[in-house]
Design a protein around this motif. Sequence first.
Motif, PDB file in Angstrom:
ATOM      1  N   CYS A 172       0.858  -1.186   0.000  1.00  0.00           N
ATOM      2  CA  CYS A 172       0.000   0.000   0.000  1.00  0.00           C
ATOM      3  C   CYS A 172       0.895   1.237   0.000  1.00  0.00           C
ATOM      4  O   CYS A 172       1.982   1.212   0.576  1.00  0.00           O
TER       5      CYS A 172
ATOM      6  N   CYS B 155      -2.254   3.247   5.783  1.00  0.00           N
ATOM      7  CA  CYS B 155      -3.420   2.968   4.933  1.00  0.00           C
ATOM      8  C   CYS B 155      -4.490   2.229   5.749  1.00  0.00           C
ATOM      9  O   CYS B 155      -4.182   1.307   6.503  1.00  0.00           O
TER      10      CYS B 155
ATOM     11  N   HIS C 148      -7.079   0.808   4.229  1.00  0.00           N
ATOM     12  CA  HIS C 148      -7.593  -0.174   3.261  1.00  0.00           C
ATOM     13  C   HIS C 148      -9.099  -0.017   3.072  1.00  0.00           C
ATOM     14  O   HIS C 148      -9.764  -0.939   2.622  1.00  0.00           O
TER      15      HIS C 148
ATOM     16  N   CYS D  83      -4.358   1.686  -2.699  1.00  0.00           N
ATOM     17  CA  CYS D  83      -4.328   0.618  -1.690  1.00  0.00           C
ATOM     18  C   CYS D  83      -4.224  -0.744  -2.367  1.00  0.00           C
ATOM     19  O   CYS D  83      -5.042  -1.095  -3.223  1.00  0.00           O
ATOM     20  N   ALA D  84      -3.231  -1.503  -1.960  1.00  0.00           N
ATOM     21  CA  ALA D  84      -3.009  -2.820  -2.573  1.00  0.00           C
ATOM     22  C   ALA D  84      -4.139  -3.792  -2.235  1.00  0.00           C
ATOM     23  O   ALA D  84      -4.474  -4.682  -3.021  1.00  0.00           O
ATOM     24  N   VAL D  85      -4.730  -3.616  -1.056  1.00  0.00           N
ATOM     25  CA  VAL D  85      -5.826  -4.493  -0.641  1.00  0.00           C
ATOM     26  C   VAL D  85      -7.051  -4.249  -1.533  1.00  0.00           C
ATOM     27  O   VAL D  85      -7.670  -5.189  -2.042  1.00  0.00           O
TER      28      VAL D  85
HETATM   29 ZN   LIG Z   1      -4.216  -0.375   1.879  1.00  0.00          ZN
END
Ligand SMILES: [Zn+2]
Length: 305
Positions: A263, A268, A270, A276-278
């Motif tokens: 992220c 973050c 999320h 955001c990677a999630v």
């Molecule tokens: Zn995130």
Amino acid sequence: MTQEAKIALVLRIDAKVCQVEIEGKREQLPLRGRLFEFGARRPVAVGDQVKVIQDKDGGVIEEVLPRRSKLSRSGGPEGGEEKIVATNISKVMVVSSIREPNFHPLLVDRILAGAARQELPVALIISKMDRDKKKAAGEWIELYRSLGYEVYPCSIAAGKETTEVLEQVRELLHKNVSVLSGLSGVGKSSLINHLIPGLELRIGSLSRIRQGKHTTTSTQLISLPGGGHVLDTPGIRNFNLFSVGTQELSFYFPELRELVPQCEFRDCTHLHEESCAVRRALEAGEIHPDRYYSYCSIYADAVGD
Ligand SMILES: [Zn+2]
Ligand SMILES: Nc1nc2c(ncn2[C@@H]2O[C@H](COP(=O)(O)OP(=O)(O)O)[C@@H](O)[C@H]2O)c(=O)[nH]1
Ligand SMILES: [Mg+2]
């Protein structure tokens, strides 16, 4: 004079006495003053190992041995007090039936995350598999196994017993101090009774359960013939394993934990961040939407840190 100390296991705590198991026998010991010296209101908890010495009136609990783990919930007037449910639990078994009541991923995820937080080993039991007419269980079994959880799909219905899986659960019970945790009516007591002949825990009728009545009234550890102990708790429904900080929460979701370093922001949430990677993984279908929903739902009652 030196006295020989014995180690006992606390099974249940009543107003002024403690039920303990000592050298394989059940005994009742009074709670003596010296344990209260440091101002603790409840110095002893179910699951504690205690040192017992003999004085002129009989056994006395001298000391509580260091706890390897504890299972707590929030309690007290504003919920801001820690209430220890039990100590030294070695396995949390989350039980959710597939039908009646329906599988409940949010509750499952809350307990899984709560157990992770307390570093307690955990297993998921999906009960009443005989009622899975719509074949809904497969997806859940696959999901939780893919996340690294042990999953035991089972049924104890006559003629439809999942013999092999039941045998694995029986073995777990004999090897651990376990707590079975899940909604009323999912079949926790029935499962234990089926696996441990002679125990005969009371089974709730569905009508009583719907009225919100519980068949168990006080928390106690039950010593199983053949080894192991199981914690019987009243009303797990309002037993929140949980009081968690917003920033630590993602660590208790294995699939989120591994994405967090990707992220953009270190803090973050999320929940809404663009980078955001999630959220990217969710949109790509790599995170199950119910798991993400559970994360958001627990986040909503988490405390900022
Ligand atoms: Zn995130
Ligand atoms: N069809 C089916 N019913 C079950 C099964 N296990 C338990 N039940 C029923 O579910 C109800 C609630 O069981 P109980 O053990 O009291 O649930 P607890 O509140 O989780 O302890 C009872 O009517 C049981 O007979 C199962 O494997 N299949
Ligand atoms: Mg029960």
